[in-house]
Design a protein around this motif. Structure first.
Motif, PDB file in Angstrom:
ATOM      1  N   ASN A 101       0.827  -1.207   0.000  1.00  0.00           N
ATOM      2  CA  ASN A 101       0.000   0.000   0.000  1.00  0.00           C
ATOM      3  C   ASN A 101       0.863   1.259   0.000  1.00  0.00           C
ATOM      4  O   ASN A 101       0.551   2.255   0.638  1.00  0.00           O
ATOM      5  CB  ASN A 101      -0.950   0.021   1.213  1.00  0.00           C
ATOM      6  CG  ASN A 101      -2.130   0.955   1.022  1.00  0.00           C
ATOM      7  OD1 ASN A 101      -2.642   1.096  -0.085  1.00  0.00           O
ATOM      8  ND2 ASN A 101      -2.553   1.609   2.089  1.00  0.00           N
ATOM      9  N   ASP A 102       1.960   1.207  -0.752  1.00  0.00           N
ATOM     10  CA  ASP A 102       2.905   2.316  -0.829  1.00  0.00           C
ATOM     11  C   ASP A 102       2.619   3.121  -2.092  1.00  0.00           C
ATOM     12  O   ASP A 102       2.962   2.707  -3.207  1.00  0.00           O
ATOM     13  CB  ASP A 102       4.334   1.776  -0.852  1.00  0.00           C
ATOM     14  CG  ASP A 102       5.376   2.887  -0.880  1.00  0.00           C
ATOM     15  OD1 ASP A 102       5.012   4.045  -0.561  1.00  0.00           O
ATOM     16  OD2 ASP A 102       6.541   2.604  -1.222  1.00  0.00           O
ATOM     17  N   TYR A 103       1.960   4.265  -1.940  1.00  0.00           N
ATOM     18  CA  TYR A 103       1.679   5.117  -3.087  1.00  0.00           C
ATOM     19  C   TYR A 103       2.990   5.726  -3.594  1.00  0.00           C
ATOM     20  O   TYR A 103       3.817   6.213  -2.812  1.00  0.00           O
ATOM     21  CB  TYR A 103       0.687   6.214  -2.716  1.00  0.00           C
ATOM     22  CG  TYR A 103      -0.721   5.684  -2.626  1.00  0.00           C
ATOM     23  CD1 TYR A 103      -1.563   5.680  -3.734  1.00  0.00           C
ATOM     24  CD2 TYR A 103      -1.209   5.162  -1.437  1.00  0.00           C
ATOM     25  CE1 TYR A 103      -2.849   5.171  -3.660  1.00  0.00           C
ATOM     26  CE2 TYR A 103      -2.496   4.647  -1.343  1.00  0.00           C
ATOM     27  CZ  TYR A 103      -3.310   4.655  -2.468  1.00  0.00           C
ATOM     28  OH  TYR A 103      -4.586   4.140  -2.395  1.00  0.00           O
ATOM     29  N   ARG A 104       3.152   5.680  -4.926  1.00  0.00           N
ATOM     30  CA  ARG A 104       4.404   6.111  -5.531  1.00  0.00           C
ATOM     31  C   ARG A 104       4.147   7.049  -6.707  1.00  0.00           C
ATOM     32  O   ARG A 104       3.079   7.006  -7.317  1.00  0.00           O
ATOM     33  CB  ARG A 104       5.221   4.898  -6.000  1.00  0.00           C
ATOM     34  CG  ARG A 104       5.595   3.960  -4.849  1.00  0.00           C
ATOM     35  CD  ARG A 104       6.282   2.705  -5.340  1.00  0.00           C
ATOM     36  NE  ARG A 104       6.538   1.788  -4.224  1.00  0.00           N
ATOM     37  CZ  ARG A 104       7.068   0.583  -4.354  1.00  0.00           C
ATOM     38  NH1 ARG A 104       7.398   0.143  -5.571  1.00  0.00           N
ATOM     39  NH2 ARG A 104       7.263  -0.177  -3.298  1.00  0.00           N
ATOM     40  N   VAL A 105       5.151   7.863  -7.005  1.00  0.00           N
ATOM     41  CA  VAL A 105       5.103   8.788  -8.137  1.00  0.00           C
ATOM     42  C   VAL A 105       6.260   8.458  -9.064  1.00  0.00           C
ATOM     43  O   VAL A 105       7.421   8.466  -8.636  1.00  0.00           O
ATOM     44  CB  VAL A 105       5.211  10.254  -7.674  1.00  0.00           C
ATOM     45  CG1 VAL A 105       5.171  11.189  -8.881  1.00  0.00           C
ATOM     46  CG2 VAL A 105       4.100  10.597  -6.692  1.00  0.00           C
ATOM     47  N   LEU A 106       5.941   8.142 -10.313  1.00  0.00           N
ATOM     48  CA  LEU A 106       6.974   7.971 -11.340  1.00  0.00           C
ATOM     49  C   LEU A 106       7.139   9.307 -12.060  1.00  0.00           C
ATOM     50  O   LEU A 106       6.193   9.840 -12.620  1.00  0.00           O
ATOM     51  CB  LEU A 106       6.578   6.881 -12.336  1.00  0.00           C
ATOM     52  CG  LEU A 106       7.501   6.714 -13.556  1.00  0.00           C
ATOM     53  CD1 LEU A 106       8.889   6.255 -13.120  1.00  0.00           C
ATOM     54  CD2 LEU A 106       6.894   5.748 -14.569  1.00  0.00           C
ATOM     55  N   HIS A 107       8.361   9.839 -12.041  1.00  0.00           N
ATOM     56  CA  HIS A 107       8.661  11.130 -12.673  1.00  0.00           C
ATOM     57  C   HIS A 107       9.655  10.883 -13.801  1.00  0.00           C
ATOM     58  O   HIS A 107      10.775  10.415 -13.568  1.00  0.00           O
ATOM     59  CB  HIS A 107       9.249  12.092 -11.637  1.00  0.00           C
ATOM     60  CG  HIS A 107       9.611  13.429 -12.208  1.00  0.00           C
ATOM     61  ND1 HIS A 107      10.482  14.298 -11.580  1.00  0.00           N
ATOM     62  CD2 HIS A 107       9.219  14.062 -13.345  1.00  0.00           C
ATOM     63  CE1 HIS A 107      10.608  15.404 -12.308  1.00  0.00           C
ATOM     64  NE2 HIS A 107       9.869  15.275 -13.382  1.00  0.00           N
ATOM     65  N   LEU A 108       9.226  11.176 -15.026  1.00  0.00           N
ATOM     66  CA  LEU A 108      10.082  11.032 -16.195  1.00  0.00           C
ATOM     67  C   LEU A 108      10.514  12.408 -16.674  1.00  0.00           C
ATOM     68  O   LEU A 108       9.670  13.280 -16.927  1.00  0.00           O
ATOM     69  CB  LEU A 108       9.343  10.305 -17.324  1.00  0.00           C
ATOM     70  CG  LEU A 108       8.800   8.904 -17.004  1.00  0.00           C
ATOM     71  CD1 LEU A 108       8.055   8.339 -18.213  1.00  0.00           C
ATOM     72  CD2 LEU A 108       9.929   7.967 -16.592  1.00  0.00           C
TER      73      LEU A 108
END
Length: 352
Positions: A151-158
């Motif tokens: 339940n680890d919300y993550r942000v992928l930043h390209l």
């Protein structure tokens, strides 16, 4: 009459009430505050509130930020509520990039800093670091939100610099960034390609990659959120002339694309991805041209066989498409119209 056990109240009742009601319940006593602040309660409450009737639109316009509920029976918006910004920024500087489970990832354009924000609770966390992570450049960068293991919300930043893609993942649980490999086709990393914000579906984060909205190459890029491997998927058929725009949406864990085509007369086609093949669900009759100014605020939804196109809290078109089992709501933007989002009201926290 015997009192209900606390665990029954928490797990069977408060997981079903609106997010703001559950948040106010934390003030009942210390025990309730502790139980309602756990990740287990957050997850259970979120899973039960991700319904069409709980969806809201957040729009930034007229120097204000406001939220309105969707009225599916009347194809309209409900009464608006003004939302104060919990971070230091002017309304005009807030650019909404991505949304998932009640969280919004926004960019504060006066500083280029990324922020993770829950507009229902007001909680937010600044993602920018002194090392330079979490800084967003318009036109060349894109982001996508997903829920990882535990339940680890993550942000992928390209970020694209000098024809190279630099990829970093922010973890809510760790409160930090890490660099990852992102093995996409080098051709699509060039600045002439536009990358949409990510749409998560079935454990994969998808991006549309388009060289041009009139002619040129286009592709759907998938990022497996478990293995962090990258794959490419072809676009549905698009015309050789005229404008087109493809918007990705998750419909019950199945990836769909809403494809607008045309110029003077526009039509809409709904496609579903089955394996690596796009299957057409339906096509609409042509509709009159939509001015570019209205494209900036387009939202649309499909329910009970009716496709409704809306802009700035008013209905533009209502198109009958027959009896279709889909029931969903999704938003889109034309080019860089980051002035709104569709989200659910949840208690999901942006903080570790």
């Amino acid at each position: 009459m015997p009192r209900l056990p606390t665990d029954v109240i928490i797990s069977d009742i408060l997981t079903r009430v609106p997010a703001k009601t559950a948040a106010r319940s934390k003030s009942v006593c210390k025990e309730w505050r502790a139980l309602l602040s756990t990740r287990d309660f957050e997850k259970a409450h979120c899973s039960r509130t991700l319904t069409p009737s709980n969806q809201r639109t957040l729009l930034i316009r007229d120097l204000s930020c406001h939220i309105q509920p969707m009225e599916f029976e009347t194809a309209d918006y409900g009464l608006q509520t003004i939302v104060p910004l919990p971070f230091q920024a002017e309304i005009k500087d807030v650019m909404i990039l991505s949304h998932l489970d009640g969280l919004l990832c926004v960019c504060l354009q006066h500083t280029d800093k990324l922020v993770l924000w829950n507009p229902t609770t007001g909680a937010h966390t600044l993602l920018a670091t002194p090392a330079g992570h979490g800084l967003y450049t318009d036109l060349t960068d894109t982001v996508g939100l997903y829920n990882g293991a535990g339940n680890d919300y993550r942000v992928l930043h390209l970020s694209r610099r000098s024809d190279l893609v630099s990829a970093h993942v922010y973890s809510r649980q760790l409160g930090s960034w890490r660099k990852i490999a992102f093995g996409s086709n080098p051709e699509y990393q060039k600045p002439r390609f536009y990358w949409s914000p990510g749409t998560v579906c079935g454990g994969t984060l998808y991006f549309t990659v388009c060289e041009c909205y009139v002619v040129g190459k286009n592709l759907v890029v998938g990022f497996d959120t478990n293995t962090e491997q990258v794959t490419g998927i072809s676009f549905p058929p698009v015309p050789s002339s005229g404008i087109f725009q493809g918007i990705l949406v998750d419909v019950r864990q199945s990836l769909h694309m809403v494809l607008w085509t045309g110029h003077q007369d526009m039509s809409l086609t709904l496609w579903a991805l089955q394996g690596e093949t796009w299957v057409k669900h339906f096509s609409t009759p042509t509709v009159p041209p939509i001015p570019l100014s209205l494209w900036l605020t387009i939202t649309h939804y499909l329910t009970d066989g009716t496709f409704v196109v809306m802009s700035n809290s008013r209905k533009l078109y209502e198109i009958r498409v027959g009896n279709n089992p889909l029931e969903c709501y999704y938003a889109s933007s034309w080019f860089r119209g980051y002035i709104g989002a569709v989200f659910q009201q949840t208690l999901v926290s942006p903080n570790a």
